[in-house]
Design a protein around this motif. Structure first.
Motif, PDB file in Angstrom:
ATOM      1  N   LEU A   1       9.372 -11.199  -2.890  1.00  0.00           N
ATOM      2  CA  LEU A   1      10.392 -10.223  -2.589  1.00  0.00           C
ATOM      3  C   LEU A   1      11.065 -10.602  -4.918  1.00  0.00           C
ATOM      4  O   LEU A   1      11.144  -9.959  -5.227  1.00  0.00           O
ATOM      5  N   ARG A   2      10.894 -11.347  -5.250  1.00  0.00           N
ATOM      6  CA  ARG A   2      10.441 -12.393  -6.129  1.00  0.00           C
ATOM      7  C   ARG A   2       8.888 -11.896  -6.884  1.00  0.00           C
ATOM      8  O   ARG A   2       9.729 -11.243  -8.013  1.00  0.00           O
ATOM      9  N   ARG A   3       8.438 -11.359  -6.761  1.00  0.00           N
ATOM     10  CA  ARG A   3       7.750 -10.560  -7.187  1.00  0.00           C
ATOM     11  C   ARG A   3       7.975  -9.217  -7.848  1.00  0.00           C
ATOM     12  O   ARG A   3       7.594  -8.747  -8.260  1.00  0.00           O
ATOM     13  N   GLN A   4       7.971  -9.198  -6.612  1.00  0.00           N
ATOM     14  CA  GLN A   4       8.889  -7.587  -7.038  1.00  0.00           C
ATOM     15  C   GLN A   4      10.232  -6.924  -8.170  1.00  0.00           C
ATOM     16  O   GLN A   4       9.849  -6.040  -8.618  1.00  0.00           O
ATOM     17  N   PHE A   5      10.421  -8.273  -8.199  1.00  0.00           N
ATOM     18  CA  PHE A   5      11.734  -7.753  -8.904  1.00  0.00           C
ATOM     19  C   PHE A   5      11.135  -8.450  -9.983  1.00  0.00           C
ATOM     20  O   PHE A   5      11.575  -8.287 -11.540  1.00  0.00           O
ATOM     21  N   GLU A   6      10.609  -9.610 -10.389  1.00  0.00           N
ATOM     22  CA  GLU A   6       9.462  -9.810 -11.726  1.00  0.00           C
ATOM     23  C   GLU A   6       8.119  -8.440 -11.701  1.00  0.00           C
ATOM     24  O   GLU A   6       8.747  -8.533 -12.813  1.00  0.00           O
ATOM     25  N   LEU A   7       8.173  -7.599 -11.002  1.00  0.00           N
ATOM     26  CA  LEU A   7       7.321  -6.311 -11.933  1.00  0.00           C
ATOM     27  C   LEU A   7       8.544  -5.055 -12.278  1.00  0.00           C
ATOM     28  O   LEU A   7       7.616  -4.555 -12.812  1.00  0.00           O
ATOM     29  N   LEU A   8       9.764  -5.526 -12.211  1.00  0.00           N
ATOM     30  CA  LEU A   8      10.479  -4.511 -12.559  1.00  0.00           C
ATOM     31  C   LEU A   8      11.361  -5.460 -13.211  1.00  0.00           C
ATOM     32  O   LEU A   8      12.002  -4.673 -14.045  1.00  0.00           O
ATOM     33  N   GLY A   9      10.484  -5.964 -14.172  1.00  0.00           N
ATOM     34  CA  GLY A   9      10.930  -7.111 -15.593  1.00  0.00           C
ATOM     35  C   GLY A   9      12.578  -7.692 -15.714  1.00  0.00           C
ATOM     36  O   GLY A   9      13.040  -8.138 -16.478  1.00  0.00           O
ATOM     37  N   ARG A  10      12.167  -8.167 -14.157  1.00  0.00           N
ATOM     38  CA  ARG A  10      13.668  -8.938 -14.210  1.00  0.00           C
ATOM     39  C   ARG A  10      13.165 -10.204 -13.698  1.00  0.00           C
ATOM     40  O   ARG A  10      13.456 -11.236 -12.852  1.00  0.00           O
ATOM     41  N   LYS A  11      12.285 -11.063 -14.765  1.00  0.00           N
ATOM     42  CA  LYS A  11      11.817 -12.360 -14.329  1.00  0.00           C
ATOM     43  C   LYS A  11      11.621 -13.118 -14.705  1.00  0.00           C
ATOM     44  O   LYS A  11      12.621 -14.705 -13.204  1.00  0.00           O
TER      45      LYS A  11
ATOM     46  N   ILE B   1       0.970  -1.455   0.205  1.00  0.00           N
ATOM     47  CA  ILE B   1      -0.116  -0.396  -0.144  1.00  0.00           C
ATOM     48  C   ILE B   1       0.730   1.395  -0.166  1.00  0.00           C
ATOM     49  O   ILE B   1       0.657   2.047  -0.302  1.00  0.00           O
ATOM     50  N   ALA B   2       1.796   1.267   1.130  1.00  0.00           N
ATOM     51  CA  ALA B   2       2.545   2.415   0.944  1.00  0.00           C
ATOM     52  C   ALA B   2       3.684   2.612  -0.140  1.00  0.00           C
ATOM     53  O   ALA B   2       3.805   3.909  -0.482  1.00  0.00           O
ATOM     54  N   GLY B   3       3.669   1.829  -0.553  1.00  0.00           N
ATOM     55  CA  GLY B   3       4.933   1.602  -1.921  1.00  0.00           C
ATOM     56  C   GLY B   3       4.432   1.426  -2.920  1.00  0.00           C
ATOM     57  O   GLY B   3       3.894   0.500  -3.679  1.00  0.00           O
ATOM     58  N   THR B   4       4.510   2.726  -4.173  1.00  0.00           N
ATOM     59  CA  THR B   4       4.211   2.733  -5.164  1.00  0.00           C
ATOM     60  C   THR B   4       4.526   2.480  -6.191  1.00  0.00           C
ATOM     61  O   THR B   4       4.012   2.078  -7.878  1.00  0.00           O
ATOM     62  N   THR B   5       5.607   1.612  -5.748  1.00  0.00           N
ATOM     63  CA  THR B   5       6.312   1.285  -6.609  1.00  0.00           C
ATOM     64  C   THR B   5       7.009  -0.811  -6.904  1.00  0.00           C
ATOM     65  O   THR B   5       7.150  -0.069  -4.588  1.00  0.00           O
ATOM     66  N   PRO B   6       7.523  -0.846  -6.984  1.00  0.00           N
ATOM     67  CA  PRO B   6       8.503  -2.596  -6.648  1.00  0.00           C
ATOM     68  C   PRO B   6       9.462  -1.719  -6.179  1.00  0.00           C
ATOM     69  O   PRO B   6      10.180  -2.130  -5.084  1.00  0.00           O
ATOM     70  N   VAL B   7       9.998  -0.665  -6.720  1.00  0.00           N
ATOM     71  CA  VAL B   7      11.202  -0.493  -5.756  1.00  0.00           C
ATOM     72  C   VAL B   7      11.145   0.215  -4.772  1.00  0.00           C
ATOM     73  O   VAL B   7      11.525  -0.358  -3.767  1.00  0.00           O
ATOM     74  N   ALA B   8      10.601   0.942  -4.834  1.00  0.00           N
ATOM     75  CA  ALA B   8       9.924   1.858  -3.230  1.00  0.00           C
ATOM     76  C   ALA B   8       9.532   0.607  -2.318  1.00  0.00           C
ATOM     77  O   ALA B   8      10.760   0.671  -1.205  1.00  0.00           O
ATOM     78  N   ARG B   9       8.937  -0.824  -2.936  1.00  0.00           N
ATOM     79  CA  ARG B   9       9.122  -1.708  -2.177  1.00  0.00           C
ATOM     80  C   ARG B   9      10.046  -2.079  -0.942  1.00  0.00           C
ATOM     81  O   ARG B   9       9.978  -2.808  -0.601  1.00  0.00           O
ATOM     82  N   LEU B  10      10.887  -2.643  -2.084  1.00  0.00           N
ATOM     83  CA  LEU B  10      11.947  -3.690  -1.738  1.00  0.00           C
ATOM     84  C   LEU B  10      12.702  -2.288  -0.995  1.00  0.00           C
ATOM     85  O   LEU B  10      13.807  -3.113  -0.305  1.00  0.00           O
ATOM     86  N   ARG B  11      12.868  -1.469  -1.232  1.00  0.00           N
ATOM     87  CA  ARG B  11      13.732  -0.482  -0.212  1.00  0.00           C
ATOM     88  C   ARG B  11      12.917  -0.320   1.432  1.00  0.00           C
ATOM     89  O   ARG B  11      14.299  -0.457   2.008  1.00  0.00           O
ATOM     90  N   SER B  12      11.923  -0.585   1.357  1.00  0.00           N
ATOM     91  CA  SER B  12      11.113  -0.888   2.979  1.00  0.00           C
ATOM     92  C   SER B  12      11.647  -1.837   2.891  1.00  0.00           C
ATOM     93  O   SER B  12      12.170  -1.943   4.500  1.00  0.00           O
ATOM     94  N   PHE B  13      12.888  -2.882   2.263  1.00  0.00           N
ATOM     95  CA  PHE B  13      12.374  -4.366   3.223  1.00  0.00           C
ATOM     96  C   PHE B  13      14.207  -4.219   2.664  1.00  0.00           C
ATOM     97  O   PHE B  13      14.255  -4.277   4.573  1.00  0.00           O
ATOM     98  N   ILE B  14      15.208  -3.731   2.496  1.00  0.00           N
ATOM     99  CA  ILE B  14      15.990  -2.799   2.850  1.00  0.00           C
ATOM    100  C   ILE B  14      15.930  -2.484   4.003  1.00  0.00           C
ATOM    101  O   ILE B  14      17.203  -2.892   4.832  1.00  0.00           O
ATOM    102  N   ASP B  15      15.430  -1.160   4.358  1.00  0.00           N
ATOM    103  CA  ASP B  15      15.113  -0.272   5.625  1.00  0.00           C
ATOM    104  C   ASP B  15      14.852  -1.447   6.450  1.00  0.00           C
ATOM    105  O   ASP B  15      15.027  -0.608   7.728  1.00  0.00           O
ATOM    106  N   MET B  16      14.408  -2.271   6.835  1.00  0.00           N
ATOM    107  CA  MET B  16      13.854  -2.738   8.273  1.00  0.00           C
ATOM    108  C   MET B  16      14.487  -3.817   8.901  1.00  0.00           C
ATOM    109  O   MET B  16      14.851  -3.629   9.824  1.00  0.00           O
TER     110      MET B  16
END
Length: 195
Positions: A132-142, A73-88
């Protein structure tokens, strides 16, 4: 307090104790004392410590799914969501420096004990891996999404383990910064070599 409320309180207390002390070093008496109920009342809700462990793992799965949903919800892009994981790592740095990663420590302890619930605990890592895999897939890294997901998961676990060993926040921040740089590099399209 209601029956469900007492049960939830027991599970919450056990979750915290398993994280801070470890599953094997936490007794029924420790959990009952934390909740301030009699052992008889305690046994009404849970007959064995393994039953409590199952409930703790289920609770962690629910909480992890809720956190991932919040990041969606908070991350509007897969990159923003991945950054949330890292920042955890930084968000939870105080507990991580003291006790380690709650998922990693539980999985490691149960594996060492040869406990039957080790595969159930592994489901927590699997939940992160799939997300995480889903976020990378959404970035075109299937093609390499799972490899990237596992790399990020492994790196975060390594940072958590060493942060616990050395109690070094500067190290954690440096590694989180490098993980963000690694993510940025993953976003750059690879140039194919001309033959």
């Amino acid at each position: 307090m209601s029956e469900q409320g007492t049960r939830a309180e027991i599970v919450e207390a056990a979750d915290g104790l398993f994280y801070r002390r470890g599953y094997d070093h936490t007794s029924f008496a420790d959990i009952a004392a934390a909740v301030r109920i009699s052992r008889g009342n305690f046994y009404y809700h849970f007959k064995t410590k393994d039953e409590i462990l199952d409930a703790v793992i289920a609770r962690r799965l629910v909480n992890t799914r809720a956190m991932l949903d919040q990041w969606e919800i908070a991350g509007t892009t897969p990159v923003a969501r991945l950054r949330s994981f890292i920042d955890m790592l930084i968000v939870n740095r105080t507990d991580i420096k003291r006790y380690g990663c709650p998922v990693g420590t539980l999985c490691t302890e149960l594996a060492k004990l040869g406990h039957v619930a080790k595969d159930d605990a592994k489901a927590l890592f699997t939940l992160f891996r799939v997300w995480l895999r889903r976020q990378f897939e959404l970035l075109g890294r299937k093609a390499d999404a799972d490899v990237l997901a596992m790399h990020l998961l492994m790196r975060s676990q390594g940072v958590a383990t060493l942060a616990t060993a050395f109690h070094d926040e500067a190290f954690m921040r440096q590694e989180v910064h490098q993980m963000h740089a690694w993510l940025d590099a993953c976003l750059v399209p690879s140039k194919t070599k001309k033959r």
